[in-house]
Enzyme design. Structure first.
Site, PDB file in Angstrom:
ATOM      1  N   HIS A 207      52.531  43.577  34.118  1.00 26.61           N
ATOM      2  CA  HIS A 207      51.371  43.793  34.999  1.00 26.61           C
ATOM      3  C   HIS A 207      51.678  44.658  36.205  1.00 26.61           C
ATOM      4  O   HIS A 207      50.789  44.924  37.014  1.00 26.61           O
ATOM      5  CB  HIS A 207      50.830  42.448  35.486  1.00 26.61           C
ATOM      6  CG  HIS A 207      51.739  41.785  36.483  1.00 26.61           C
ATOM      7  ND1 HIS A 207      52.843  41.076  36.113  1.00 26.61           N
ATOM      8  CD2 HIS A 207      51.714  41.761  37.830  1.00 26.61           C
ATOM      9  CE1 HIS A 207      53.467  40.630  37.190  1.00 26.61           C
ATOM     10  NE2 HIS A 207      52.805  41.033  38.251  1.00 26.61           N
TER      11      HIS A 207
HETATM   12  C1  UD1 Z   1      49.504  40.180  42.298  1.00 29.11           C
HETATM   13  C2  UD1 Z   1      50.705  40.403  43.248  1.00 29.11           C
HETATM   14  C3  UD1 Z   1      51.967  40.572  42.428  1.00 29.11           C
HETATM   15  C4  UD1 Z   1      52.152  39.426  41.466  1.00 29.11           C
HETATM   16  C5  UD1 Z   1      50.910  39.256  40.606  1.00 29.11           C
HETATM   17  C6  UD1 Z   1      51.022  38.095  39.671  1.00 29.11           C
HETATM   18  C7  UD1 Z   1      50.249  41.587  45.342  1.00 29.11           C
HETATM   19  C8  UD1 Z   1      50.359  42.878  46.049  1.00 29.11           C
HETATM   20  N1  UD1 Z   1      50.521  41.614  44.025  1.00 29.11           N
HETATM   21  O1  UD1 Z   1      49.342  41.361  41.524  1.00 29.11           O
HETATM   22  O2  UD1 Z   1      53.076  40.627  43.310  1.00 29.11           O
HETATM   23  O3  UD1 Z   1      53.281  39.688  40.658  1.00 29.11           O
HETATM   24  O4  UD1 Z   1      49.777  39.068  41.467  1.00 29.11           O
HETATM   25  O5  UD1 Z   1      49.927  38.020  38.804  1.00 29.11           O
HETATM   26  O6  UD1 Z   1      49.915  40.592  45.945  1.00 29.11           O
HETATM   27  N2  UD1 Z   1      42.023  40.278  38.680  1.00 29.11           N
HETATM   28  C9  UD1 Z   1      41.161  39.541  37.910  1.00 29.11           C
HETATM   29  N3  UD1 Z   1      41.137  38.186  38.082  1.00 29.11           N
HETATM   30  C10 UD1 Z   1      41.939  37.534  38.960  1.00 29.11           C
HETATM   31  C11 UD1 Z   1      42.808  38.293  39.746  1.00 29.11           C
HETATM   32  C12 UD1 Z   1      42.848  39.668  39.592  1.00 29.11           C
HETATM   33  O7  UD1 Z   1      40.431  40.074  37.091  1.00 29.11           O
HETATM   34  O8  UD1 Z   1      41.869  36.297  39.043  1.00 29.11           O
HETATM   35  C13 UD1 Z   1      42.092  41.746  38.479  1.00 29.11           C
HETATM   36  C14 UD1 Z   1      41.233  42.513  39.427  1.00 29.11           C
HETATM   37  O9  UD1 Z   1      40.728  43.607  38.763  1.00 29.11           O
HETATM   38  C15 UD1 Z   1      42.217  42.994  40.489  1.00 29.11           C
HETATM   39  C16 UD1 Z   1      43.480  43.190  39.673  1.00 29.11           C
HETATM   40  O10 UD1 Z   1      43.438  42.183  38.678  1.00 29.11           O
HETATM   41  O11 UD1 Z   1      41.782  44.142  41.124  1.00 29.11           O
HETATM   42  C17 UD1 Z   1      44.734  43.067  40.470  1.00 29.11           C
HETATM   43  O12 UD1 Z   1      44.780  41.811  41.191  1.00 29.11           O
HETATM   44  P1  UD1 Z   1      45.641  41.711  42.543  1.00 29.11           P
HETATM   45  O13 UD1 Z   1      45.638  40.331  43.051  1.00 29.11           O
HETATM   46  O14 UD1 Z   1      45.221  42.791  43.480  1.00 29.11           O
HETATM   47  O15 UD1 Z   1      47.095  42.126  42.090  1.00 29.11           O
HETATM   48  P2  UD1 Z   1      47.959  41.674  40.813  1.00 29.11           P
HETATM   49  O16 UD1 Z   1      48.163  42.869  39.975  1.00 29.11           O
HETATM   50  O17 UD1 Z   1      47.399  40.444  40.183  1.00 29.11           O
END
Ligand code: UD1
Length: 365
Positions: A207
């Site tokens: 991811h």
């Molecule tokens: C985040 C952490 C990363 C961690 C990862 C574990 C930061 C900068 N990154 O990355 O260090 O390894 O979590 O999973 O804090 N989304 C959903 N549903 C959710 C959450 C996210 O659909 O419940 C999608 C959204 O489109 C969002 C994207 O995933 O924009 C990224 O989510 P985000 O929390 O920004 O970062 P992660 O890639 O999950």
């Protein structure tokens, strides 16, 4: 009575706070423990299932910040958490790991004059293009208690000029959770759902933006799956970010067409632990999974250029491969041919890290 407030936000946070909560409950006459969920992760499979699996109570406060750019997400957490902190006036705020919820919460706490304890302090990838590295550096700089999982973390903090009296090598709370739930996870029957046999499949999680946010990166990943499909079945629970990017680059069909590749929704804590424990090989770009596989003795190939958890490479089962297709396929085949790297378990990864942390905090706050 002291109030300790722990903040969780994203998937890798929940298994780190769960063992602390259990220890604090044993001291409920002197410690009131509150849990704040920022809502950084909000899908049921990314959040609620972990509360259920880890027997965590419903969070005392849910900030509901959701997704957004780094600035938006960090700012929203700060604005919402400040209100909770002003009302609850905790004696200490605990933050874990390296996600945006971690850095946002530590900044807002310290500015209100509330001491911060950082669990999993000191880890450094020395790669400032990773958002997590910035989060680690800033959180450690403002924390009063730095609880460290491995010796490299102590060395990094000392080199950055952090007062030695603030640094505590206590072991790994995530491994506390793993030890606590391993037996329960073993009793589930998960492999059957994928029609694979124990020790005869590869488990994958990917991811990181550096791997999945470009077409080139995703195409390389699919090429790896295609190469591996001749030798193994692969189970790949797809992170929402990765799913979104596969769709955006029009690569979902190519992924679905790969034989012996099982693409699934994200998997809960217990089911994932069950799969990790029975896999022949794990391929990942996660931080925590490098540590969990080292504890379990399962070979792990990390699709990154570096790791902030060097002990998993030095004494564990982890190997750093970057996104080098030829190298990853070769090392995977070595594992299938019975030539896997063997490892040992780091000191203090013994299931008692949360107790050590609680003891230090009870004496000092
Ligand atoms: C985040 C952490 C990363 C961690 C990862 C574990 C930061 C900068 N990154 O990355 O260090 O390894 O979590 O999973 O804090 N989304 C959903 N549903 C959710 C959450 C996210 O659909 O419940 C999608 C959204 O489109 C969002 C994207 O995933 O924009 C990224 O989510 P985000 O929390 O920004 O970062 P992660 O890639 O999950």
């Amino acid at each position: 009575m002291k109030t300790i407030l722990s903040v969780v936000g994203a998937r890798p946070n929940f298994m780190k706070v769960a063992p602390l909560h259990k220890v604090f409950q044993q001291h409920s006459a002197s410690i009131r423990h509150l849990i704040v969920h920022t809502g950084q992760h909000y899908d049921e499979t990314m959040s609620k299932v972990f509360f259920d699996d880890l027997e965590l109570p419903h969070p005392d406060f849910y900030l509901g910040v959701g997704s957004g750019s780094h600035a938006q997400q960090t700012a929203k957490i700060m604005i919402e958490l400040e209100k909770v902190l002003e009302a609850q006036k905790p004696d200490l705020v605990i933050v874990v790991g390296d996600v945006n919820s971690t850095v946002a919460s530590s900044l807002v706490s310290v500015k209100l004059g509330i001491r911060v304890a950082h669990i999993e302090a000191g880890l450094r990838s020395f790669d400032r293009t990773m958002p997590e590295e910035i989060n680690r550096l800033l959180t450690d700089a403002v924390s009063e208690f730095l609880f460290v999982t491995e010796p490299s973390g102590v060395a990094n903090l000392k080199r950055e000029g952090i007062d030695q009296g603030k640094i505590f090598l206590v072991g790994n709370v995530m491994i506390d959770s793993l030890i606590r739930y391993r037996e329960k996870a073993r009793r589930l029957s998960v492999v059957g759902q994928f029609q694979v046999n124990p020790r005869a499949f590869t488990l994958v999680t990917l991811h990181r933006p550096s791997n999945v946010d470009t077409r080139e990166g995703l195409e390389k990943i699919l090429t790896i799956f295609e190469e591996l499909s001749t030798r193994t079945s692969t189970i790949f629970p797809v992170h929402p970010r990765t799913r979104k990017m596969l769709e955006q680059f029009g690569l979902s069909q190519r992924a679905s067409a790969i034989k012996n590749l099982h693409l699934t929704e994200p998997i809960g804590y217990l089911e994932f632990l069950n799969l990790m424990d029975q896999a022949q090989l794990v391929i990942t770009d996660s931080g925590g999974i490098q540590e969990e596989t080292t504890f379990l003795g399962i070979p792990c190939l990390t699709l990154r250029e570096n790791t902030e958890r060097p002990i998993t490479v030095e004494i564990g089962t982890n190997r750093i491969c970057g996104l080098d297709v030829e190298l990853i396929v070769r090392r995977s085949f070595e594992v299938f041919d019975g030539k896997a790297k063997r490892g040992s378990v780091p000191d203090l990864w013994d299931g008692h890290a949360a107790e050590r942390i609680a003891e230090i905090l009870r004496k000092t706050i």
